[in-house]
Design an enzyme around this catalytic site. Structure first.
Site, PDB file in Angstrom:
ATOM      1  N   LYS A   1       0.839  -1.194   0.000  1.00 33.00           N
ATOM      2  CA  LYS A   1       0.000   0.000   0.000  1.00 33.00           C
ATOM      3  C   LYS A   1       0.878   1.250   0.000  1.00 33.00           C
ATOM      4  CE  LYS A   1      -3.816  -1.896   2.790  1.00 33.00           C
ATOM      5  NZ  LYS A   1      -4.926  -1.700   1.833  1.00 33.00           N
TER       6      LYS A   1
ATOM      7  N   ARG B   1     -10.172 -11.679   1.929  1.00 35.23           N
ATOM      8  CA  ARG B   1     -10.981 -12.755   1.347  1.00 35.23           C
ATOM      9  C   ARG B   1     -10.210 -14.071   1.323  1.00 35.23           C
ATOM     10  NH1 ARG B   1     -11.670  -9.224  -4.014  1.00 35.23           N
ATOM     11  NH2 ARG B   1     -11.687  -7.657  -2.357  1.00 35.23           N
TER      12      ARG B   1
END
Ligand code: BES
Ligand code: MN
Ligand code: ZN
Length: 510
Positions: free
Chosen positions: A283, A357
């Site tokens: 990020k 996920r």
């Protein structure tokens, strides 16, 4: 821990360091609620003038503090705005927020009398307003001080005791309500502490240990899978995400068996990424620190499991909580890797930052092996949820029935949530040419919904399920408002408890 009590004594016979009363926004001047009116009677009708000279208008979030200079038994009055009344009254949530705002403005006062929900005679929804006044006040006392080298001075310390002014303090339903409010506060404060904890302190093994300590105290059966057990159990997703960190992943299972016959079986799952750097798909630096909150779903589910046990609710409840730290390193999982999950399905990793996920796939598959009647999962899953709904509203996906029940529960709990679709055409976006699925597509359209689609692949056929994306409301990066401090908020605990109570009520009637 601050404590909540109720009193039905005459105002003139009570004492407290401060009193909270509600005022509404009228057309020309503030409107006095019954609690404010009772106080005004004690102050010889001087309250409206005091409000006027201080330009109070009763708008939401407005707190006007008045020193009473010896008039009456309360040295300080906090008149808090409830906004304009709707349909003749104020919503429970406006009362909850007002209670929180007032308590935060009263730091330094040890005991507070809260007259926000006072009504001489009970009317429709009285108990909901009492719940709101109690929850808002206790939640407003929260502070995260674990890493301050000095405790704050008494003049800045939050209230230690809140008394609710009610019509009948001996009412049995009220007594049960006070216990519920106190238990909810404990659960929310625990979650906020976990979310606010720095990631160098709260890594997977330590998170698992804290879950175990709290779970055992609540009477839950706890099972912790370490790296070896995860490998043996073929939890390929949890292991892949955790592989970049020296702090190895865990999977915590918390089991509540009621002392009476269970009316249904509920599985809960929460995302526990103790820090999300993005991994190899790293990020940008800006606000990366906020990614310590990427375990907020897990924290809420740990606390919910404890809460359900604490309240002795007649359900079998099993929490399945994956915990991992997502870091880049020479051992990290990488883009193009293929991961095999617990249930045998595979995914090609296209973005290591779509790690939630990947751990949840294993956890949901495991939870489904227990054949629950209901499966509820929550996670800080996508930045797209924040783009779609902002920082205060959660998105809810899943099967129609349970999704609807979650939304209905949220409307009563005061936690903002909105139903979201899983449009079939978005499912194709996560097909892979080498594995069953890719974990992320490059197309940014409907990112929250694509996340929901990925998770749905791991829910066994016919299971009622809901996915609550709390990437917005789980962590407040702005300043405090209402009963929400800066940092962890405790969303969606109040909705989960309300939902589980609703499921119990339905199963008992039906
Ligand atoms: N934990 C983040 C989502 C998030 C972002 C939560 C900001 C709270 C605030 C999640 O793991 C993530 O990075 N998601 C990616 C998914 C994408 C790569 C498909 C995102 O949202 O960009
Ligand atoms: Mn991520
Ligand atoms: Zn994440």
């Amino acid at each position: 821990m601050p404590t909540l009590h109720a009193t039905d004594k005459a105002l003139a016979s009570l004492t407290a360091d401060a009193i909270i009363v509600g005022i509404g926004k009228g057309k020309t001047r503030p409107l006095l609620t019954p609690g404010a009116q009772a106080l005004d009677d004690l102050l010889d009708g001087k309250l409206p003038d005091a409000l006027k000279v201080l330009s109070a208008c009763g708008g939401e979030g407005e707190v006007t503090r008045i020193a009473t200079l010896g008039a009456g038994p309360f040295p300080v009055v906090a008149a808090v705005g409830l906004g304009a009344p709707e349909g003749g009254g104020y919503s429970a949530e406006s009362i909850r927020r007002a209670a929180g705002s007032a308590v935060r403005a009263l730091h330094g006062r040890r005991s507070v009398l809260n007259a926000l929900a006072y009504e001489a005679n009970a009317t429709e929804g009285s108990l909901d307003r009492i719940r709101a006044a109690g929850e808002g006040a206790l939640l407003g006392t929260y502070r995260y001080l674990a890493h301050k080298s000095k405790t704050p001075p008494a003049r800045d310390a939050p209230a230690q005791r809140v008394d609710l002014l009610v019509a009948d303090a001996k009412d049995r339903a009220l007594k049960a309500e006070l216990r519920r409010i106190q238990a909810v506060f404990t659960a929310v404060a625990f979650t906020r502490d976990l979310v606010n904890a720095p990631p160098n302190d709260l890594y997977p093994a330590e998170f698992a240990r804290r879950a175990e300590v709290a779970g055992k105290a609540a009477g839950l059966r706890i099972e912790i899978l370490n790296e070896k057990a995860l490998a043996k159990g073929r939890y390929g997703g949890v292991l892949a995400v955790g592989s970049g960190s020296d702090r190895k992943p865990r999977l915590v299972r918390m089991h509540h068996t009621p002392s009476v016959r269970a009316v249904c079986k509920i599985a809960i799952v929460g995302k526990g990424i103790t820090f999300d750097s993005g991994g190899i798909s790293i990020k940008p630096a800006a606000k990366m620190d906020e990614m310590k909150s990427d375990m907020a779903g897990a924290a809420a589910m740990v606390a919910t499991a404890c809460l359900i046990a604490e309240l002795g609710l007649p359900v079998e409840l099993i929490a399945t909580i994956p915990m991992a730290e997502n870091l880049p390193s020479g051992t990290a999982y990488r883009p193009a890797d293929v991961v095999t999950f617990r249930n045998g399905k595979t995914a090609e990793i296209t973005n290591t930052d779509a790690e939630g996920r990947v751990v949840l796939a294993d956890a949901i598959a495991r939870a489904c092996e227990d054949e629950p009647d209901w499966l509820i999962e929550t996670s800080t899953l996508t930045g797209a949820a924040r783009i779609a709904l902002g920082a205060r509203t959660a998105g809810v996906m899943g099967s129609d029935d349970l999704r609807g029940r979650v939304i209905a529960a949220s409307e009563r709990s005061g936690e903002a949530m909105w139903a979201m679709p899983l449009p079939p055409e978005l499912r194709k976006g996560i097909d892979s040419s080498v594995a069953d699925l890719i974990n992320a597509n490059t197309d940014r359209l409907g990112g929250m919904l694509v996340g929901g689609h990925f998770l749905s692949e791991f829910v066994s056929e016919g299971t009622e399920w809901a996915h609550i994306d709390i990437a917005g409301p789980a962590f407040n990066s702005g300043s405090a408002w209402g009963y929400n401090p800066k940092g962890g908020t405790g969303v969606p605990i109040r909705t989960l408890l309300t939902l589980i109570e609703d499921l119990i009520a339905d199963a008992t009637v039906g």
